[in-house]
Scaffold this active site. Sequence first.
Site, PDB file in Angstrom:
ATOM      1  N   ALA A 111      45.470  47.385  45.487  1.00 39.98           N
ATOM      2  CA  ALA A 111      46.511  47.720  46.364  1.00 39.98           C
ATOM      3  C   ALA A 111      46.758  48.936  47.054  1.00 39.98           C
ATOM      4  O   ALA A 111      45.864  50.130  46.460  1.00 39.98           O
ATOM      5  CB  ALA A 111      47.719  47.707  45.632  1.00 39.98           C
TER       6      ALA A 111
ATOM      7  N   LEU B 117      49.351  50.921  39.718  1.00 40.20           N
ATOM      8  CA  LEU B 117      49.267  50.356  41.631  1.00 40.20           C
ATOM      9  C   LEU B 117      47.388  49.428  40.868  1.00 40.20           C
ATOM     10  O   LEU B 117      46.899  50.208  40.742  1.00 40.20           O
ATOM     11  CB  LEU B 117      48.881  51.223  42.896  1.00 40.20           C
ATOM     12  CG  LEU B 117      50.279  51.107  43.858  1.00 40.20           C
ATOM     13  CD1 LEU B 117      49.727  51.992  44.449  1.00 40.20           C
ATOM     14  CD2 LEU B 117      50.652  50.108  44.201  1.00 40.20           C
ATOM     15  N   ASP B 118      46.894  48.773  41.596  1.00 45.75           N
ATOM     16  CA  ASP B 118      46.434  47.473  41.284  1.00 45.75           C
ATOM     17  C   ASP B 118      44.939  48.170  42.254  1.00 45.75           C
ATOM     18  O   ASP B 118      45.176  48.860  43.539  1.00 45.75           O
ATOM     19  CB  ASP B 118      46.401  46.154  41.423  1.00 45.75           C
ATOM     20  CG  ASP B 118      47.273  45.577  41.001  1.00 45.75           C
ATOM     21  OD1 ASP B 118      47.047  46.271  39.242  1.00 45.75           O
ATOM     22  OD2 ASP B 118      47.866  44.482  40.544  1.00 45.75           O
ATOM     23  N   PRO B 119      43.897  47.982  41.510  1.00 48.58           N
ATOM     24  CA  PRO B 119      43.063  48.642  42.552  1.00 48.58           C
ATOM     25  C   PRO B 119      42.923  48.006  44.176  1.00 48.58           C
ATOM     26  O   PRO B 119      42.252  48.501  45.113  1.00 48.58           O
ATOM     27  CB  PRO B 119      41.593  48.165  41.620  1.00 48.58           C
ATOM     28  CG  PRO B 119      41.833  47.846  40.841  1.00 48.58           C
ATOM     29  CD  PRO B 119      43.426  47.974  40.443  1.00 48.58           C
TER      30      PRO B 119
END
Length: 305
Positions: A55, A51-53
């Site tokens: 998100a 998961l991206d930062p």
Amino acid sequence: MDEPDLKPALHGWLILDKPVGIGSTPCVSAVKRALREGGYTKAKVGHGGTLDPLASGVLPIALGEATKLAGRMLDSAKVYDFTIGFGAETDTLDAEGDVTERSDHRPSRADIEAVLPQFTGPIEQIPPKYSALKIDGKPAYARARAGEDIEMKTRAVTVHGLKCSGEGPGPVDEITLTAHVSKGTYIRSLGRDIARALNTVGHITMLRRIKAGPFTLDGAISLDKLDEFAKSRTLEQALLPLAAGLDDIPALSVAPDQARQLRMGQRVIGVSATAGLYLATDQSVPVALVECDGIELKVVRGFNL
């Protein structure tokens, strides 16, 4: 003062509700720290999907023998809630990047619902330049940050379902949607493409994963809660069993002698089961992920439990 005895190693899944602001790797590190602080025997730890930062949401963390299933989790379908903010596209396709294009046009909800069928089913999309996809062995984001002019190739993905929430007939500055997508789907690219199909531009302002494979937010814990469980040495209270990651795989009970054969990687002959993939169990203890051809079992992935 004597150190407390080590508790047995944990095997299973911790489902984190990842907060905005950190990546997936620091979450894995937080779980490793929690295991140390809780006094558990050292075990492997891995995550089941980055998961991206920016998100938040469901981040499955595999412990011990469950790490052997992390690859299956990466391949599983995911469900996201996300918001597209209209009027500006950024180089990262989210709120972190620099604006590259602007538009004064704002679509209506009816406009948005009219284009969603274009993005449902098998589709082609161009991944973001700021992504972890490797280009000649180097992540695309590293090349983009270095100022390289990179060309991302289209990829085939599947959007199983796409719906929007909210109401009102007039133009909207943003819209929140829910997408059920296959592995490899970039929500940031989906947001960009939906905005462009609406004759405007946009970027993702909110992204929250609400389901990853069989795991939902219902069983997820915060990092603060993880810390509490660690301090009280009760992490097993938040642990889901290894088999929870295989909810789509039927269990197949085997006899103790058959279990021994499977644990040694041997084939088991004379099994009465239809062809397919099974979780072989010995008195409910997972033994191996096995492939059955209708006559014999072959080990796909063995577990040391």
